[in-house]
Design a protein around this motif. Structure first.
Motif, short mmCIF file in Angstrom:
data_model
loop_
_atom_site.label_atom_id
_atom_site.label_comp_id
_atom_site.label_asym_id
_atom_site.label_seq_id
_atom_site.Cartn_x
_atom_site.Cartn_y
_atom_site.Cartn_z
N SER A 38 31.31 43.49 42.58
CA SER A 38 31.63 44.56 41.64
C SER A 38 31.89 44.00 40.24
CB SER A 38 32.85 45.35 42.12
OG SER A 38 33.99 44.53 42.21
N GLU A 39 32.43 42.79 40.15
CA GLU A 39 32.64 42.16 38.85
C GLU A 39 31.30 41.81 38.21
OE1 GLU A 39 36.53 39.60 38.65
OE2 GLU A 39 35.44 39.05 40.46
N THR A 42 29.60 44.73 36.73
CA THR A 42 30.21 45.27 35.52
C THR A 42 30.09 44.34 34.32
OG1 THR A 42 31.80 46.45 36.90
CG2 THR A 42 32.32 46.29 34.56
N TYR A 119 38.83 38.02 30.02
CA TYR A 119 38.75 38.30 31.46
C TYR A 119 40.13 38.04 32.06
CZ TYR A 119 37.78 37.46 36.42
OH TYR A 119 37.79 37.50 37.80
N GLY A 121 42.29 38.89 35.91
CA GLY A 121 42.27 39.59 37.17
C GLY A 121 42.78 38.79 38.34
N LYS A 122 42.78 39.47 39.48
CA LYS A 122 43.14 38.86 40.76
C LYS A 122 44.54 38.25 40.72
CE LYS A 122 38.30 37.80 41.85
NZ LYS A 122 37.62 37.98 40.56
N PHE A 149 37.99 42.74 30.37
CA PHE A 149 37.73 43.16 31.74
C PHE A 149 38.92 42.78 32.60
CE2 PHE A 149 36.23 42.21 36.09
CZ PHE A 149 35.73 43.45 36.42
N HIS A 151 40.31 42.98 36.69
CA HIS A 151 40.16 43.32 38.11
C HIS A 151 41.46 42.90 38.77
CE1 HIS A 151 37.65 44.17 41.75
NE2 HIS A 151 38.71 43.56 42.29
N GLU A 152 42.19 43.88 39.25
CA GLU A 152 43.54 43.62 39.74
C GLU A 152 43.83 44.38 41.02
OE1 GLU A 152 46.06 41.81 39.19
OE2 GLU A 152 45.71 40.90 37.24
N HIS A 217 38.94 50.49 44.03
CA HIS A 217 38.19 49.84 45.10
C HIS A 217 39.01 49.79 46.39
CE1 HIS A 217 35.55 48.55 41.84
NE2 HIS A 217 36.62 48.07 41.22
N SER A 241 39.32 48.16 38.72
CA SER A 241 38.70 47.41 37.64
C SER A 241 38.62 48.26 36.39
CB SER A 241 37.31 46.89 38.04
OG SER A 241 36.46 47.96 38.42
#
Length: 247
Positions: A38-39, A42, A119, A121-122, A149, A151-152, A217, A241
């Motif tokens: 998915s990352e 995007t 960037y 995330g995570k 961006f 994503h978490e 997600h 995201s």
């Protein structure tokens, strides 16, 4: 620095030592590290030739993945000396265009308009109490037209139990709480900050960033070995995201 922040940093100082102890394992993982599908869907097209800044970069494996997808440079920032030093060692061993600096966010110490992409995330935003200040710093770092961006873990994740039979809400936590003590990893008393999804989005747009993508997600980005939770069966959100642009 308040006592909670000091306890959390001490916890991460202990947890991050695993990156040094497990250098060979992380080096092997770095050779083939990939972003989540998915990352890639995007931001994959944004990476070729991009200068990337990665706040709270941790082990840096995502940085190696972004370099492999064409990023011109990746600058990771983390307040853990062990994380910074071990990530730099891996990047150097692999010849990746990544460099690492110790920084206490939200201040990064980097120059204005130095990034095409920020960037994060995570497992990053959960360690930041002031999202308004963080996204203001992101806006400062981005070049005009640059993007951030995220994503978490979904803000609902702290509520899910890890029971295998049924999805349950932990009785000791609430969605609108401000923080909770991490009792999984890294433990040792680290305190996670809680932000609702609305607060996250409003902090981003309030900093002058234009929202372009927001998705929820069902799959968690991290599953500890030996654990199977009903909350991970696709019925409830476990990650989100976000992509936003500086005008």
């Amino acid at each position: 620095m308040d006592e909670t922040a000091e306890t959390t940093r001490a916890a991460w100082a202990v947890a991050s030592q695993k990156y040094e102890r497990e250098h060979e394992e992380h080096l092997a993982a770095g050779r083939t590290a990939e972003l989540l599908p998915s990352e890639v869907a995007t931001i994959g097209a944004l990476l070729p030739g991009a200068d990337v800044v990665h706040p709270l970069s941790g082990h840096g494996l995502d940085d190696l993945a972004m370099a492999r997808l064409g990023a011109r440079s990746v600058h990771g920032l983390d307040y853990s000396p062990a994380a910074v030093e071990s990530a730099q060692r891996r990047a150097d061993d692999l010849g990746a265009p990544c460099r690492y600096t110790r920084a206490t966010l939200p201040a990064t110490g980097l120059p204005d308009a130095c990034a095409d992409l920020v960037y994060t995330g995570k497992g990053a935003l959960i360690w930041l109490a002031d999202l308004d200040a963080f996204f203001a710093e992101v806006h400062r770092l981005l070049r005009p037209g640059g993007q951030v961006f995220v994503h978490e873990a979904h803000p609902l994740v702290p509520l899910w139990t890890w029971e295998p039979e049924e999805i349950r809400v932990r009785p000791d936590r609430g969605y609108f709480e401000r923080q909770h003590v991490n009792d999984t990893f890294p433990a040792h008393g680290a305190v996670e900050q809680q932000h609702t999804l609305a607060e996250l989005v409003m902090a981003c747009t309030g900093a002058g960033l234009v929202l372009e993508h927001l998705a929820e997600h069902p799959d968690p980005f991290w599953r500890p070995d030996g654990v199977t939770a009903a909350a991970w069966d696709g019925r409830v959100p476990n990650a989100f995201s976000l992509l936003a642009r500086r005008g």
